[in-house]
Design an enzyme around this catalytic site. Structure first.
Site, PDB file in Angstrom:
ATOM      1  N   ARG A 289       0.798  -1.229   0.000  1.00  0.00           N
ATOM      2  CA  ARG A 289       0.000   0.000   0.000  1.00  0.00           C
ATOM      3  C   ARG A 289       0.833   1.283   0.000  1.00  0.00           C
ATOM      4  O   ARG A 289       0.542   2.208  -0.767  1.00  0.00           O
ATOM      5  CB  ARG A 289      -0.893  -0.018   1.249  1.00  0.00           C
ATOM      6  CG  ARG A 289      -1.911   1.110   1.310  1.00  0.00           C
ATOM      7  CD  ARG A 289      -2.543   1.214   2.696  1.00  0.00           C
ATOM      8  NE  ARG A 289      -2.971  -0.038   3.230  1.00  0.00           N
ATOM      9  CZ  ARG A 289      -4.197  -0.562   3.106  1.00  0.00           C
ATOM     10  NH1 ARG A 289      -5.114   0.117   2.455  1.00  0.00           N
ATOM     11  NH2 ARG A 289      -4.486  -1.723   3.652  1.00  0.00           N
ATOM     12  N   ARG A 326     -13.288  -1.129  -1.224  1.00  0.00           N
ATOM     13  CA  ARG A 326     -12.778  -0.884   0.137  1.00  0.00           C
ATOM     14  C   ARG A 326     -13.770  -0.160   1.048  1.00  0.00           C
ATOM     15  O   ARG A 326     -13.873  -0.502   2.229  1.00  0.00           O
ATOM     16  CB  ARG A 326     -11.433  -0.145   0.099  1.00  0.00           C
ATOM     17  CG  ARG A 326     -10.339  -0.931  -0.649  1.00  0.00           C
ATOM     18  CD  ARG A 326      -8.946  -0.376  -0.433  1.00  0.00           C
ATOM     19  NE  ARG A 326      -8.505  -0.573   0.934  1.00  0.00           N
ATOM     20  CZ  ARG A 326      -8.496   0.351   1.862  1.00  0.00           C
ATOM     21  NH1 ARG A 326      -8.861   1.581   1.573  1.00  0.00           N
ATOM     22  NH2 ARG A 326      -8.126   0.065   3.085  1.00  0.00           N
ATOM     23  N   CYS A 357     -26.180  -2.190  -8.071  1.00  0.00           N
ATOM     24  CA  CYS A 357     -27.515  -2.357  -7.496  1.00  0.00           C
ATOM     25  C   CYS A 357     -27.452  -2.658  -6.007  1.00  0.00           C
ATOM     26  O   CYS A 357     -27.913  -3.712  -5.559  1.00  0.00           O
ATOM     27  CB  CYS A 357     -28.242  -3.467  -8.231  1.00  0.00           C
ATOM     28  SG  CYS A 357     -28.365  -3.110  -9.973  1.00  0.00           S
ATOM     29  N   TYR A 387      -5.085  -1.937  -3.697  1.00  0.00           N
ATOM     30  CA  TYR A 387      -6.278  -2.729  -3.371  1.00  0.00           C
ATOM     31  C   TYR A 387      -7.558  -2.143  -3.973  1.00  0.00           C
ATOM     32  O   TYR A 387      -8.625  -2.243  -3.381  1.00  0.00           O
ATOM     33  CB  TYR A 387      -6.403  -2.879  -1.840  1.00  0.00           C
ATOM     34  CG  TYR A 387      -5.168  -3.453  -1.206  1.00  0.00           C
ATOM     35  CD1 TYR A 387      -4.779  -4.760  -1.459  1.00  0.00           C
ATOM     36  CD2 TYR A 387      -4.347  -2.676  -0.384  1.00  0.00           C
ATOM     37  CE1 TYR A 387      -3.616  -5.295  -0.897  1.00  0.00           C
ATOM     38  CE2 TYR A 387      -3.185  -3.199   0.181  1.00  0.00           C
ATOM     39  CZ  TYR A 387      -2.828  -4.507  -0.077  1.00  0.00           C
ATOM     40  OH  TYR A 387      -1.695  -5.023   0.467  1.00  0.00           O
TER      41      TYR A 387
HETATM   42  N1  LLP Z   1       3.134  -9.078   3.171  1.00  0.00           N
HETATM   43  C1  LLP Z   1       2.139  -9.922   3.467  1.00  0.00           C
HETATM   44  C2  LLP Z   1       2.448 -11.297   3.851  1.00  0.00           C
HETATM   45  C3  LLP Z   1       0.806  -9.484   3.404  1.00  0.00           C
HETATM   46  O1  LLP Z   1      -0.165 -10.313   3.700  1.00  0.00           O
HETATM   47  C4  LLP Z   1       0.530  -8.150   2.988  1.00  0.00           C
HETATM   48  C5  LLP Z   1      -0.839  -7.671   2.880  1.00  0.00           C
HETATM   49  C6  LLP Z   1       1.604  -7.317   2.674  1.00  0.00           C
HETATM   50  C7  LLP Z   1       2.895  -7.809   2.789  1.00  0.00           C
HETATM   51  C8  LLP Z   1       1.423  -5.910   2.203  1.00  0.00           C
HETATM   52  O2  LLP Z   1       0.825  -5.094   3.152  1.00  0.00           O
HETATM   53  P1  LLP Z   1       0.640  -3.518   2.889  1.00  0.00           P
HETATM   54  O3  LLP Z   1       2.023  -2.901   2.888  1.00  0.00           O
HETATM   55  O4  LLP Z   1      -0.037  -3.355   1.604  1.00  0.00           O
HETATM   56  O5  LLP Z   1      -0.186  -3.064   4.033  1.00  0.00           O
HETATM   57  N2  LLP Z   1      -7.273  -5.566   1.002  1.00  0.00           N
HETATM   58  C9  LLP Z   1      -6.885  -4.882   2.209  1.00  0.00           C
HETATM   59  C10 LLP Z   1      -5.426  -5.072   2.559  1.00  0.00           C
HETATM   60  C11 LLP Z   1      -5.048  -6.521   2.733  1.00  0.00           C
HETATM   61  C12 LLP Z   1      -3.586  -6.696   3.020  1.00  0.00           C
HETATM   62  C13 LLP Z   1      -3.222  -8.131   2.919  1.00  0.00           C
HETATM   63  N3  LLP Z   1      -1.846  -8.394   3.115  1.00  0.00           N
HETATM   64  C14 LLP Z   1      -7.214  -3.401   2.071  1.00  0.00           C
HETATM   65  O6  LLP Z   1      -7.677  -2.983   1.012  1.00  0.00           O
HETATM   66  O7  LLP Z   1      -7.053  -2.646   3.000  1.00  0.00           O
END
Ligand code: LLP
Length: 429
Positions: A289, A326, A357, A387
């Site tokens: 992110r 989201r 809908c 995401y």
């Molecule tokens: N590494 C692992 C093992 C993970 O499971 C994730 C995210 C990341 C790295 C990356 O995390 P970030 O830096 O993006 O926070 N769909 C959700 C977020 C799910 C994150 C899943 N794992 C949302 O839209 O907020």
């Protein structure tokens, strides 16, 4: 709802998109469209590499992946975190070096593991005993052992939405520290002839601004490293996952990579020294992110404007929960702005909603709107680079948007918009 009528805060928009003619871009590529500032993507990638070191940052491809993004990550010296065979497939197709890939997932199938091993991925982050059974089977006759990390859930809360919190005891991911379960997994890997233990993996959650949770997690990992050492097992590497939060709303904080890196490195040094463990391990991270979210906006076109007396204005756009689920999933807040009215005060209250809908199909709840909002206006939502496209769907048979990268002011299409034909592509009759 607040009384604040202040104009939109342009600092939410990446620099390279602030001066861009978004009308012309929307005319050329259509709407909805994800527009990424490629220079900002590269800058953020480099920022991570600078603070953690080359080979120590794996971009979490789940946040946003396409061929162009995989190539950009590779060019900027990032490694790649792939969480499924599908992400791995796209990465390899883009030409990403397999040895720079960390392969993740809490339920990797035999086929997924086999293709990761055949491709020669750099690390497999092992998540369960069943996976270890599969790995033993798959690596039995190999000359070279496969490098693995053992994913551990340290049992800490991460101050974020419970759906994206992954470090607690109750998490479905990894091995818990309770009852010596994680230590047993380390021992098992250590004794497996086909596997080589490289270190520990831990991802406590996503969209985290308060960094203290990392320190607590690292302290527990040091405790595990002590038990491992006593069993003759060395932890060379600590992969601390991702999680750094992005700024979605004007009032959200912006935590820098420098602060985050300092917090992590200090905590590792402190915990390792405190536990009498000698030289601290290599620290690696997997940001998703915080690299991509702030680099994109989504551009929509207004189709209807509906005033409900005493309630507010519904501004309906030509996308919604199919390109950004989201808000529905996590009640995530976003801002919306009207590029043609960027400096204007925003006296109206309402919601930017999608075309699906469902009443819950909201893009921005509690939106601040300019006095004049008309059919045909362009609306943009900033911070949609993570995401959004990666969780997009064809709900209501709405085709997925196009993705455009803008480099030094020049836009180029990197993922084409789905056409009606794409909606029939999988039907066999
Ligand atoms: N590494 C692992 C093992 C993970 O499971 C994730 C995210 C990341 C790295 C990356 O995390 P970030 O830096 O993006 O926070 N769909 C959700 C977020 C799910 C994150 C899943 N794992 C949302 O839209 O907020």
């Amino acid at each position: 709802m607040t009384d604040d009528e202040s104009p939109f805060d342009i600092s939410l928009v990446p620099r390279g998109l602030r001066e861009l003619d978004l009308e012309a871009l929307a005319d050329e590529f259509g709407t909805p469209v994800f527009v990424y500032d490629e220079d900002e993507l590269r800058r953020r990638a480099r920022d991570y590499v600078e603070h953690f070191g080359r080979g120590r940052v794996a971009y979490a491809s789940k946040a946003f992946l396409c061929t162009a993004m995989a190539r950009l990550a590779s060019e900027e010296g990032l490694n790649l975190d792939c969480a499924t065979g599908g992400e791995l497939y796209v990465a390899l197709h883009a030409g990403f070096s397999p040895e720079r890939i960390v392969f993740h997932g809490n339920n990797k199938s035999g086929e997924e593991l086999a293709s990761a091993i055949d491709a020669g991925v750099g690390r497999i982050a092992v998540d369960s005993d069943d996976e270890l059974d599969r790995l033993d089977e798959l690596t039995r006759d190999r000359a070279e052992p496969v490098d693995v990390l053992v994913r551990v859930t340290p049992g800490v809360e991460a101050h974020t939405h419970e759906y994206i919190e992954t470090g607690t005891e109750a998490s479905k991911f990894g091995f818990t520290l309770t009852d010596g379960i994680a230590l047993r997994a380390l021992t098992r890997v250590h004794e497996s002839p086909g596997l080589r233990l490289v270190g520990l993996h831990c991802h406590i959650g996503s969209q985290i601004y308060r960094l203290d949770a990392y320190g607590r997690a690292i302290d527990r990992l040091a405790g595990l490293a002590v038990a491992a050492r006593d069993a003759g097992i060395l932890i060379e590497e600590l992969d601390l996952g991702g999680g750094l939060g992005a700024r979605y709303l004007a009032e959200d904080p912006e935590v820098s990579v420098a602060e985050y890196a300092a917090e992590l490195h200090d905590a590792v040094d402190r915990s390792w020294a405190g536990a009498g463990l000698g030289a601290p391990p290599r620290v690696t991270v997997e940001p998703g992110r915080s690299i991509v979210a702030p680099c994109a906006i989504t551009l929509y076109r207004v189709g209807t404007v509906k005033e409900i007396p005493g309630i507010g204005t519904y501004v309906a756009v030509d996308g919604g929960m199919s390109d950004n689920p989201r808000p529905v999933l996590y009640e995530a807040g976003y801002e919306a702005y009207f590029p043609a009215r960027i400096g204007e005060r925003r006296p109206r209250r309402g919601a930017v909603v999608g075309k699906h809908c469902e009443q819950g199909d909201v893009v921005v709840a509690g939106a601040r709107l300019p006095a004049v909002v008309e059919v045909g206006d362009l609306v943009a939502t900033p911070t949609t680079g993570a995401y959004g496209y990666s969780m997009a769907s064809n709900y209501n048979k709405v085709p997925r948007p196009a993705v455009v990268f803008v480099r030094e002011g020049v836009p180029r299409l990197v993922v084409r918009r789905e056409a009606p034909d794409d909606l029939l592509r999988l039907d066999v009759e």
